[in-house]
Motif scaffolding. Structure first.
Motif, PDB file in Angstrom:
ATOM      1  N   TRP A 144       8.790   7.361   8.844  1.00 13.09           N
ATOM      2  CA  TRP A 144       8.725   8.820   8.857  1.00 13.09           C
ATOM      3  C   TRP A 144      10.105   9.434   8.604  1.00 13.09           C
ATOM      4  CZ3 TRP A 144       5.180  11.471  13.028  1.00 13.09           C
ATOM      5  CH2 TRP A 144       4.821  12.747  12.585  1.00 13.09           C
ATOM      6  N   TYR A 145      11.132   8.816   9.164  1.00 13.23           N
ATOM      7  CA  TYR A 145      12.482   9.340   8.996  1.00 13.23           C
ATOM      8  C   TYR A 145      13.172   8.810   7.743  1.00 13.23           C
ATOM      9  CZ  TYR A 145      12.895  11.817  13.444  1.00 13.23           C
ATOM     10  OH  TYR A 145      12.742  12.723  14.467  1.00 13.23           O
ATOM     11  N   GLN A 146      12.926   7.537   7.417  1.00  8.46           N
ATOM     12  CA  GLN A 146      13.689   6.901   6.349  1.00  8.46           C
ATOM     13  C   GLN A 146      12.869   6.605   5.097  1.00  8.46           C
ATOM     14  OE1 GLN A 146      15.744   3.482   7.951  1.00  8.46           O
ATOM     15  NE2 GLN A 146      16.447   4.602   9.743  1.00  8.46           N
ATOM     16  N   GLY A 147      11.572   6.818   5.145  1.00 12.82           N
ATOM     17  CA  GLY A 147      10.712   6.529   4.004  1.00 12.82           C
ATOM     18  C   GLY A 147      10.146   5.121   4.072  1.00 12.82           C
ATOM     19  N   SER A 148       8.937   4.949   3.566  1.00 15.00           N
ATOM     20  CA  SER A 148       8.321   3.621   3.506  1.00 15.00           C
ATOM     21  C   SER A 148       8.811   2.897   2.258  1.00 15.00           C
ATOM     22  CB  SER A 148       6.795   3.751   3.494  1.00 15.00           C
ATOM     23  OG  SER A 148       6.364   4.639   2.473  1.00 15.00           O
ATOM     24  N   PRO A 149       8.663   1.573   2.193  1.00 10.18           N
ATOM     25  CA  PRO A 149       9.123   0.823   1.014  1.00 10.18           C
ATOM     26  C   PRO A 149       8.517   1.384  -0.263  1.00 10.18           C
ATOM     27  CG  PRO A 149       8.565  -0.682   2.794  1.00 10.18           C
ATOM     28  CD  PRO A 149       8.128   0.680   3.241  1.00 10.18           C
ATOM     29  N   PRO A 150       9.298   1.596  -1.296  1.00 12.51           N
ATOM     30  CA  PRO A 150       8.791   2.170  -2.548  1.00 12.51           C
ATOM     31  C   PRO A 150       7.607   1.380  -3.109  1.00 12.51           C
ATOM     32  CG  PRO A 150      11.181   2.072  -2.582  1.00 12.51           C
ATOM     33  CD  PRO A 150      10.747   1.316  -1.360  1.00 12.51           C
ATOM     34  N   GLY A 151       6.560   2.109  -3.470  1.00 13.68           N
ATOM     35  CA  GLY A 151       5.388   1.484  -4.068  1.00 13.68           C
ATOM     36  C   GLY A 151       4.438   0.835  -3.096  1.00 13.68           C
ATOM     37  N   GLU A 152       4.769   0.827  -1.816  1.00 14.47           N
ATOM     38  CA  GLU A 152       3.920   0.151  -0.831  1.00 14.47           C
ATOM     39  C   GLU A 152       2.954   1.134  -0.172  1.00 14.47           C
ATOM     40  OE1 GLU A 152       4.618  -2.423   3.268  1.00 14.47           O
ATOM     41  OE2 GLU A 152       5.994  -2.692   1.571  1.00 14.47           O
ATOM     42  N   ILE A 153       1.721   0.690   0.049  1.00 15.93           N
ATOM     43  CA  ILE A 153       0.701   1.504   0.697  1.00 15.93           C
ATOM     44  C   ILE A 153       0.784   1.316   2.209  1.00 15.93           C
ATOM     45  CG2 ILE A 153      -1.775   1.926   0.941  1.00 15.93           C
ATOM     46  CD1 ILE A 153      -2.127   0.843  -1.898  1.00 15.93           C
TER      47      ILE A 153
END
Length: 347
Positions: free
Chosen positions: A230-239
């Protein structure tokens, strides 16, 4: 980026000794990021200037004898918490709801009683997602971290659909190898369809029914990971699976909290409505949404008696019919249900 944190543990006066023990244990961690740990047992002081609120299982003060009483017992505490969070917490507060039972219901009740912060209230689904990935990893003889894009639809602590249609495995030891970003579809590597349709479903159902899908370590990790994303973003392209308020995406009825695929970026989450080939059959959608709608109506006093979902198969048994045509598609065979929340199992 690392940020110092201050933690306040809130519970009623009867839990004061237990809270003192937890405060001591947390201080003994000697974490370089932990600025302070305190406890609160005064309702009027709860959530004071909190930037993050984590709601766990709520104990009931009185014994309940019916399912309807159990559902309704969630409403007073959620009403209290909602009002206190709106009144005392920071204006940008983020609320994460976890626990073993009625996770979706508690989330939607908090949204109802704290409408000003409703967009910042979510339900944790990573615990169920982690259990599914671990089961798949055992079958594929790899590690759970190599399994990506398993989608949890529906009721996190009840009727849910574990969707493997987008699931991929990385670094799989096989005849075909590739660079670190190379992956293969999970369903193309599991040739034992009986395992997917039966043992896999039964394993997850058992974990959910006994509440073991959210043990202490797994629950803590799931909440911490959700907060990190939520603060740093989820891994790019990952669901990522997350319980959020439905606005009609994917044909889900509006106004209920439903686990669905999202991504985290720029300090918020976005529902992945552009995913292709993830349509859910009407039967499965009805099966997942029916009980969530009923729970909400009972909790808010708009419905007296809870009427659990009954499939055609259940109705056939009630009518003492001997045969009934049924469909047996890949979606239906991946449903996981939770008997601990009055759910009927249908595989």
């Amino acid at each position: 980026m690392h940020t110092d944190i201050s933690i306040t543990l809130f519970d009623n006066k009867r839990a004061e000794e237990y809270l003192k023990t937890l405060v001591t244990e947390m201080r003994n961690l000697v974490s370089p990021f932990l600025r302070s740990v305190s406890m609160c047992t005064r309702v009027e002081e709860a959530f004071r200037q909190a930037h993050v609120v984590i709601i766990l299982d709520d104990p009931t003060d009185k014994e309940v004898y019916t399912l309807e009483d159990c559902i309704r017992s969630r409403a007073p505490l959620c009403r209290l918490y909602g009002c206190l969070i709106e009144k005392n917490a920071h204006s940008s507060v983020r609320v994460i709801v976890g626990g073993k039972t009625f996770v979706n219901l508690k989330t939607v009740l908090l949204m109802t009683y704290a409408p000003s912060i409703a967009p910042n209230v979510v339900a944790v689904a990573l615990g169920v997602e982690g259990q599914a990935k671990a089961a798949l990893a055992r079958k594929l003889k790899t590690i759970p971290a190599c399994i990506k894009d398993v989608i949890i639809w529906g009721n996190i602590s009840g009727n849910s659909y574990i969707d493997l249609r987008k699931a991929k495995v990385y670094r799989q030891e096989s005849a075909i190898w590739g660079p670190p970003h190379f992956s293969r579809p999970v369903l193309s590597l599991i040739f034992d369809s009986e395992w997917v349709n039966n043992e896999f479903v039964a394993t997850l159902k058992k974990l959910t029914a006994t509440g073991r899908h959210v043990g202490g370590i797994l629950a803590a990790h799931s909440i911490a990971t959700t907060l990190k994303y939520w603060y740093q973003g989820s891994p790019p392209g990952e669901i990522v699976s997350l319980g959020v308020l439905s606005e009609g995406q994917f044909g889900i009825p509006e106004g209920i909290v439903f686990s669905m695929p999202v991504k985290f970026e720029d300090g918020t989450w976005v529902v992945l409505t552009d995913l292709k080939d993830i349509e859910i059959s009407e039967h499965i959608m009805t099966r997942m949404t029916h009980d969530l709608i009923q729970e909400k109506l009972v909790a808010l006093g708009d419905l007296i008696n809870f009427e659990p979902y009954q499939s055609e198969r259940d109705l056939a048994k009630t009518d003492e019919k001997t045969t009934l045509p049924t469909t047996n598609d890949n979606q239906e065979n991946q449903i996981v249900s939770d008997d601990s929340e009055h759910k009927t199992v249908e595989q």
